[in-house]
Design an enzyme around this catalytic site. Structure first.
Site, mmCIF file in Angstrom:
data_model
loop_
_atom_site.group_PDB
_atom_site.id
_atom_site.type_symbol
_atom_site.label_atom_id
_atom_site.label_comp_id
_atom_site.label_asym_id
_atom_site.label_seq_id
_atom_site.Cartn_x
_atom_site.Cartn_y
_atom_site.Cartn_z
ATOM 1 N N LYS A 194 -5.790 -8.908 -8.894
ATOM 2 C CA LYS A 194 -4.972 -8.402 -10.007
ATOM 3 C C LYS A 194 -3.607 -8.021 -9.423
ATOM 4 O O LYS A 194 -3.446 -6.968 -8.809
ATOM 5 C CB LYS A 194 -5.696 -7.206 -10.638
ATOM 6 C CG LYS A 194 -4.839 -6.149 -11.299
ATOM 7 C CD LYS A 194 -4.179 -6.579 -12.585
ATOM 8 C CE LYS A 194 -3.359 -5.436 -13.155
ATOM 9 N NZ LYS A 194 -1.998 -5.351 -12.570
ATOM 10 N N SER A 249 -0.499 3.532 -5.524
ATOM 11 C CA SER A 249 -0.219 4.966 -5.463
ATOM 12 C C SER A 249 -1.518 5.773 -5.339
ATOM 13 O O SER A 249 -2.577 5.329 -5.801
ATOM 14 C CB SER A 249 0.518 5.384 -6.734
ATOM 15 O OG SER A 249 -0.304 5.130 -7.848
ATOM 16 N N GLY A 253 -5.010 5.152 -7.211
ATOM 17 C CA GLY A 253 -6.101 4.966 -6.245
ATOM 18 C C GLY A 253 -7.294 5.858 -6.572
ATOM 19 O O GLY A 253 -8.446 5.435 -6.492
ATOM 20 N N GLU A 270 -5.473 1.592 0.248
ATOM 21 C CA GLU A 270 -4.252 1.684 1.060
ATOM 22 C C GLU A 270 -3.212 2.307 0.137
ATOM 23 O O GLU A 270 -2.784 1.659 -0.827
ATOM 24 C CB GLU A 270 -3.778 0.301 1.524
ATOM 25 C CG GLU A 270 -4.868 -0.652 2.026
ATOM 26 C CD GLU A 270 -5.639 -0.168 3.219
ATOM 27 O OE1 GLU A 270 -5.077 0.640 3.985
ATOM 28 O OE2 GLU A 270 -6.809 -0.549 3.374
ATOM 29 N N CYS A 304 5.718 1.561 1.774
ATOM 30 C CA CYS A 304 4.779 2.688 1.837
ATOM 31 C C CYS A 304 4.865 3.472 3.145
ATOM 32 O O CYS A 304 4.749 4.682 3.157
ATOM 33 C CB CYS A 304 3.360 2.183 1.628
ATOM 34 S SG CYS A 304 2.969 0.788 2.689
ATOM 35 N N GLU A 403 6.520 11.359 -2.429
ATOM 36 C CA GLU A 403 6.955 9.992 -2.141
ATOM 37 C C GLU A 403 8.014 9.572 -3.161
ATOM 38 O O GLU A 403 7.745 9.571 -4.366
ATOM 39 C CB GLU A 403 5.759 9.039 -2.206
ATOM 40 C CG GLU A 403 6.096 7.649 -1.706
ATOM 41 C CD GLU A 403 4.893 6.704 -1.755
ATOM 42 O OE1 GLU A 403 4.025 6.864 -2.628
ATOM 43 O OE2 GLU A 403 4.849 5.778 -0.909
HETATM 44 P P1 NAD Z 1 0.523 1.743 -8.749
HETATM 45 O O1 NAD Z 1 -0.563 2.569 -8.196
HETATM 46 O O2 NAD Z 1 1.257 2.223 -9.938
HETATM 47 O O3 NAD Z 1 -0.017 0.278 -9.127
HETATM 48 C C1 NAD Z 1 -0.742 -0.512 -8.213
HETATM 49 C C2 NAD Z 1 -1.616 -1.486 -8.971
HETATM 50 O O4 NAD Z 1 -2.564 -0.731 -9.730
HETATM 51 C C3 NAD Z 1 -0.862 -2.379 -9.962
HETATM 52 O O5 NAD Z 1 -1.428 -3.677 -9.930
HETATM 53 C C4 NAD Z 1 -1.158 -1.724 -11.290
HETATM 54 O O6 NAD Z 1 -1.122 -2.618 -12.386
HETATM 55 C C5 NAD Z 1 -2.568 -1.221 -11.072
HETATM 56 N N1 NAD Z 1 -2.973 -0.125 -11.959
HETATM 57 C C6 NAD Z 1 -2.175 0.770 -12.602
HETATM 58 N N2 NAD Z 1 -2.933 1.603 -13.352
HETATM 59 C C7 NAD Z 1 -4.220 1.242 -13.173
HETATM 60 C C8 NAD Z 1 -5.466 1.733 -13.654
HETATM 61 N N3 NAD Z 1 -5.531 2.760 -14.498
HETATM 62 N N4 NAD Z 1 -6.595 1.130 -13.220
HETATM 63 C C9 NAD Z 1 -6.550 0.093 -12.355
HETATM 64 N N5 NAD Z 1 -5.403 -0.424 -11.886
HETATM 65 C C10 NAD Z 1 -4.245 0.146 -12.284
HETATM 66 O O7 NAD Z 1 1.504 1.479 -7.512
HETATM 67 P P2 NAD Z 1 2.895 0.739 -7.513
HETATM 68 O O8 NAD Z 1 3.895 1.618 -8.187
HETATM 69 O O9 NAD Z 1 2.695 -0.660 -7.996
HETATM 70 O O10 NAD Z 1 3.181 0.650 -5.930
HETATM 71 C C11 NAD Z 1 3.750 1.677 -5.209
HETATM 72 C C12 NAD Z 1 2.717 2.490 -4.448
HETATM 73 O O11 NAD Z 1 1.940 1.630 -3.600
HETATM 74 C C13 NAD Z 1 3.362 3.489 -3.523
HETATM 75 O O12 NAD Z 1 2.655 4.705 -3.570
HETATM 76 C C14 NAD Z 1 3.207 2.843 -2.146
HETATM 77 O O13 NAD Z 1 3.293 3.728 -1.081
HETATM 78 C C15 NAD Z 1 1.866 2.183 -2.280
HETATM 79 N N6 NAD Z 1 1.656 1.109 -1.274
HETATM 80 C C16 NAD Z 1 0.792 1.324 -0.224
HETATM 81 C C17 NAD Z 1 0.604 0.326 0.755
HETATM 82 C C18 NAD Z 1 -0.299 0.528 1.949
HETATM 83 O O14 NAD Z 1 -0.596 -0.446 2.655
HETATM 84 N N7 NAD Z 1 -0.756 1.739 2.238
HETATM 85 C C19 NAD Z 1 1.291 -0.889 0.643
HETATM 86 C C20 NAD Z 1 2.154 -1.059 -0.428
HETATM 87 C C21 NAD Z 1 2.331 -0.059 -1.387
#
Ligand code: NAD
Length: 500
Positions: A194, A249, A253, A270, A304, A403
């Site tokens: 996804k 996020s 997560g 992650e 991240c 963050e």
């Molecule tokens: P997000 O958590 O908003 O979204 C991530 C994914 O989750 C997207 O595909 C989104 O559609 C999906 N999602 C959103 N709501 C959901 C729900 N209720 N149920 C299931 N899935 C859902 O994150 P973002 O804004 O896309 O990305 C930024 C974040 O990702 C930052 O916190 C960043 O630090 C983190 N990140 C971490 C790593 C790592 O390796 N640790 C790598 C890249 C990004």
């Protein structure tokens, strides 16, 4: 087909043709599928603000079909039972095909997430390297370990788990797809990916390529597009998965981990970060300042593991800060595909408001605005641009603790090795911290003392295939990525014992 040459003016014909589709459908069981209710969403180029694609917005019932397809492909396509060297050869063929189309993938990725073109190329290369790394590693695994125990014949066998789910964010869409799919496929699992709603295009182009060249059996890789609250939640809540991987996020997560917990589906997360750089007074000030400016402006700070808290030894604090300010002012902000641009836009208006909002909140909470930042206009482009910014002050400030995910660093002085370590560790996050000094013995001590998954020496944002990359605390749980352990995560051990 050979790698096409990118014309300075515009997009490759293959990219134009891909983007000209009236509707980008999801890829389920080797076929292109629309949401049952016909819903769609638009994808926008963050650098221009222009719509570049309309994508089908899957609902729970559509996503469930993708999971069923992955389960059926695990049981019936032959993928899971294929000799490892044959499966690895297929993954190498995918890597080769991407390499032949590197410019196409890079343009799509750059357009879709606003990434500087050369950085998009690096991400595409990283995907290729990930597939090759795990395809090769899978051939070295001992799939049957005999255990010498008294009065028993015993061994541990390792098999793929089954259908695996992957939910990924928008900042490194293709690279992160590779980090998830590479080890899972190499181990013989089937996958449902996804992508984030902002950036689904490179994953969809991958499926076009795989279908066109017949590189995988139907159902082995499924890509489900849609919003997080619908398509993402449907992936998170499906009990037929045998493993789940979430990157994003900490807030989302938690939701995904809760859903997996209810279904007892093992999950790895992650998550975000609030990394520190601890800079001692024996560094080359100009060189180190430039490297940290490069780090925080890399992908417009939407990284991240970025260095977002710069802890500078008090003996060099003033000089170091003024070097950083001068260097940050020189960063060329521009459209992501213009050759002179060093920093592109952030991904969407929400993210721009988030970055600008943290500058306001930080100042309201007592921080000094060392370099102002703010919104940026780029001539002829209606994209989501911001200027890099520097804040300074107490590390209890909201902008030092939360963050921001933009080109904003928070500065603070420290006086001793012990204090540098303490300040770096004073956070809920634990992804990547760095130490900067000519004294390598001190660097080794400090790097090991970080309470984070990764400690880097005289560099930041360093991820190497073969070395585990993971977070602790609010930055992640359950294993990490890109190392031999990752491949093992996608193999289910079974102990077989016969009393003698
Ligand atoms: P997000 O958590 O908003 O979204 C991530 C994914 O989750 C997207 O595909 C989104 O559609 C999906 N999602 C959103 N709501 C959901 C729900 N209720 N149920 C299931 N899935 C859902 O994150 P973002 O804004 O896309 O990305 C930024 C974040 O990702 C930052 O916190 C960043 O630090 C983190 N990140 C971490 C790593 C790592 O390796 N640790 C790598 C890249 C990004």
């Amino acid at each position: 087909m050979s790698t096409a040459t990118v014309s300075a003016q515009g997009l490759l014909p293959e990219v134009v043709s891909f983007l000209s589709k009236p509707l980008h459908k999801a890829f389920i069981n080797g076929e292109w599928v629309e949401a049952g209710n016909g819903e769609t969403f638009d994808v926008v180029d963050p650098g221009s603000g222009d719509k570049i694609a309309t994508v089908t917005s899957l609902q729970k019932c559509d996503v469930d079909k993708a999971v069923d397809a992955a389960v059926a492909a695990f049981e019936g396509s032959g993928w899971a039972k294929m000799p490892v060297n044959e499966r690895s050869a297929m993954l190498h063929r995918i890597a080769d095909a991407i390499e032949d189309r590197k410019a196409i993938f890079s343009q799509i990725e750059s357009l879709d997430c606003g990434k500087i073109y050369s950085q998009a190329e690096e991400d595409v290369q990283n995907f290729i390297d990930t597939f090759r790394y795990f395809a090769d590693l899978a051939q070295t695994v001992n799939y049957r370990n005999v255990i010498a125990v008294k009065h028993h014949e015993a061994w541990v066998a390792r098999h793929p788990w089954g259908a695996c789910g992957f939910i990924i964010p928008w900042n490194f869409p293709f690279l992160l797809a590779g980090w998830g799919l590479g080890p899972a496929l190499a181990a013989g699992n089937t996958c449902v990916l996804k992508p984030a709603e902002d950036t689904p295009l490179s994953a969809l182009y991958l499926c076009h390529m795989i279908q066109e060249l017949d590189l995988l059996p139907a159902g082995v890789l499924n890509v489900v597009t849609g919003y997080g609250e619908t398509a993402g939640a449907a992936v998170a809540n499906n009990p037929k998965f045998r493993r789940m991987s979430f990157t994003g996020s900490p807030e989302v997560g938690r939701l995904v981990a809760e859903a997996c917990g209810r279904n007892l589906v093992p999950i790895k997360c992650e998550l975000g970060g609030k990394g520190a750089a601890v800079v001692f007074d024996d560094v080359d000030i100009s060189e180190t300042a430039q490297k940290l400016v490069n780090a925080i402006t890399f992908h417009t700070g939407q990284v991240c593991c970025d260095a977002t808290r710069w802890l500078i030894h008090r003996n060099i604090y003033d000089k170091f800060v003024s070097e950083c300010v001068e260097r940050m002012k020189l960063v060329q902000i521009g459209y992501q595909m213009d050759p002179g641009s060093q920093m592109g836009p952030v991904v969407n208006t929400k993210q721009r408001e988030r970055v600008l909002g943290y500058l306001e909140k930080g100042v309201a909470d007592g921080a000094e605005l060392v370099l102002e930042g703010g919104a940026k206009k780029v001539a002829g482009r209606n994209g989501y641009y911001v200027k890099p910014a520097l804040l300074a002050g107490s590390l209890s400030n909201v902008a030092a603790r939360e963050e921001i995910f933009g080109p904003v660093a928070f500065l603070a002085p420290f006086a001793s090795e012990e204090e540098g370590i303490r300040l770096a560790n004073d956070t809920d996050y634990g992804l990547g911290n760095s130490v900067w000094s000519r004294d390598l013995a001190r660097c080794a001590r400090v790097a090991e003392a970080f309470e984070s998954g990764n400690g880097w020496i005289n560099a930041h944002n360093v991820v190497v295939h073969g070395v585990p990359y993971a977070g602790v605390g609010k930055s992640g749980m359950g294993g990490g990525v890109v190392s031999p352990e990752t491949l093992n995560d996608y193999l289910r051990p079974i102990s077989v014992v016969r009393p003698l």
